[in-house]
Design an enzyme around this catalytic site. Structure first.
Site: not given
Ligand code: CTP
Length: 405
Positions: A209, A275, A333, A347, A351
């Site tokens: 990304n 993800d 974050f 979220k 989490k």
């Molecule tokens: N994060 C993580 N592991 C993942 C995805 C996200 O630890 N597989 C953590 C990121 O580092 C961040 C937080 O979760 O601190 C939120 O990440 P974000 O991308 O905003 O959300 P997602 O959980 O990926 O959900 P979505 O993409 O559906 O918004």
């Protein structure tokens, strides 16, 4: 903000020296005492009289004078709270990085034990020179604060990276370093992740990304400057005075963090973790086929933040075997392109972290790859604090002060 602070400005022989007259005014306007020390070549670009009048102080140039019984390089270094070298030529950078002290400015820098900001400015070819870059990395690694030059039209007629950064950036960095309200992170171990994870498809292709890692790195820099024992786990190549572990995939990142879990006071997940990853990661280059359309099956990556919070919840369950284990503070974050606060509130609950820093990634003037950010900090008690748009270091400082203030 800088009232009563003592700022020592070092000017070296580059055309951007003329800009420093305005920087002196900015510091003076905010109440700082300014002293200037120049290399002899700096005076080809700006006069001693100008600098003397603006700083309202004698300007140091020669190393050995008979007027003062104290060794000058030591007294300059003792008096100042911070040293700002701008513009810094390739020559002076090379000397500082190699411990050479052949004039007053380089001797002071060598003796200086407080924060130093170095603002390089030079021709783009010089900036990209392998030895200049080596020296810059050496300085970064040793804890000097480098504000990299910017891209643009250079005085030498070239277009490229080399012009002195905006004065506002230098001022802001000075203010941040001198006003770190909370310096009591000494003794705290903080693990911070940064950058987008890299999920291999085959040996030459990957899914990732646009995350630059700048926010996480700013947090790590700031926590280090507040005295913490910092470990940065990142997908970005960077040279730092604190611990850095380079990883690629989410899986690698998870393993690296989990190794630190038991001995950490705080984990900040600023990384943009992918993800999904390819289900089959080929260990050779995938060949083109006759098909116009192909598909890659993706499978879910572990949600590292959630796993860490679940692990902590287990640690917190009263049990004799785990009673002595430390439970780290966990900060996530949140990158959203719509319904920022509403999604962030869901979220943080989902989490299970203590704080969630939410930013709107749909805006071009902040967030991904930008040097700026504007965030809302959600706490698990339901409170929300908004931080106005500012450079990422300032945002980092405010986040850490919110957590540990
Ligand atoms: N994060 C993580 N592991 C993942 C995805 C996200 O630890 N597989 C953590 C990121 O580092 C961040 C937080 O979760 O601190 C939120 O990440 P974000 O991308 O905003 O959300 P997602 O959980 O990926 O959900 P979505 O993409 O559906 O918004």
């Amino acid at each position: 903000m800088l009232n009563g602070k003592n700022i020592l400005i070092g000017i070296t022989g580059g055309i951007a020296a003329y800009k420093i007259c305005e920087l002196i005014r900015m510091y003076k306007r905010s109440g700082a005492n300014v002293r200037v020390v120049c290399t002899p070549n700096a005076l080809n670009f700006v006069t001693k009289l100008t600098l003397q009048n603006l700083s309202q102080n004698e300007v140091g140039i020669e190393e050995f004078t008979t007027e003062n019984y104290k060794p000058e390089h030591i007294s300059y270094a003792d008096e100042a709270d911070i040293m700002v070298i701008a513009p810094a030529t390739a020559n002076t950078i090379g000397k500082i990085a190699n411990g050479i002290c052949d004039n007053l400015l380089t001797s002071i820098t060598c003796a200086f034990t407080k924060p130093v900001i170095i603002c390089p400015a030079m021709n783009c070819g010089m900036w990209n020179n392998v030895f200049v870059q080596e020296n810059i990395n050496k300085l970064k690694h040793a804890g000097y604060n480098i504000i990299e030059p910017e891209e643009g039209f250079l005085a030498c007629g070239y277009n490229g990276k080399g012009r002195l950064c905006e004065l506002e950036k230098i001022y802001q960095k000075t203010e941040n370093l001198l006003t770190l309200k909370n310096k009591n992170l000494a003794g705290k171990k903080i693990v911070i992740t940064a950058g987008g994870t890299i999920e291999a498809i085959d040996t030459v292709r990957y899914i990732s990304n646009y995350s630059s890692g700048k926010m996480g790195i700013a947090l790590a820099d700031c926590a280090y400057e507040m005295g913490a024992d910092v470990l940065l786990i990142t997908t970005v190549n960077t040279s730092k005075p604190y611990g850095v572990i380079n990883v690629k995939s989410a899986e690698d990142m998870k393993i690296a963090i989990e190794k630190e879990f038991d001995n950490t006071d705080c984990i900040i997940m600023a990384a943009a973790v992918a993800d999904y990853k390819a289900k089959d990661q080929l260990n050779h280059k995938m060949k083109k086929t006759s098909e116009d359309e192909i598909s890659i099956t993706l499978i879910k990556n572990p949600d590292i933040l959630k796993c860490l919070c679940e692990k902590r919840a287990k640690v917190l369950v009263p049990s004799n075997s785990c009673a002595s284990q430390k439970a780290p503070l966990i900060i996530g974050f949140c990158a959203e392109s719509e319904n920022l606060i509403e999604n962030a509130k869901n979220k943080i609950k989902n989490k299970g972290c203590d704080y969630l820093v939410a930013n709107d990634i749909s805006r071009k003037d902040i967030g991904f790859s930008s040097d700026f950010n504007e965030v809302s900090i959600l706490k698990n008690d339901g409170t929300v604090k908004h931080l106005e748009r500012a450079d990422k270091y300032t945002i980092a400082k405010n986040i850490l002060e919110e957590i540990y203030g």
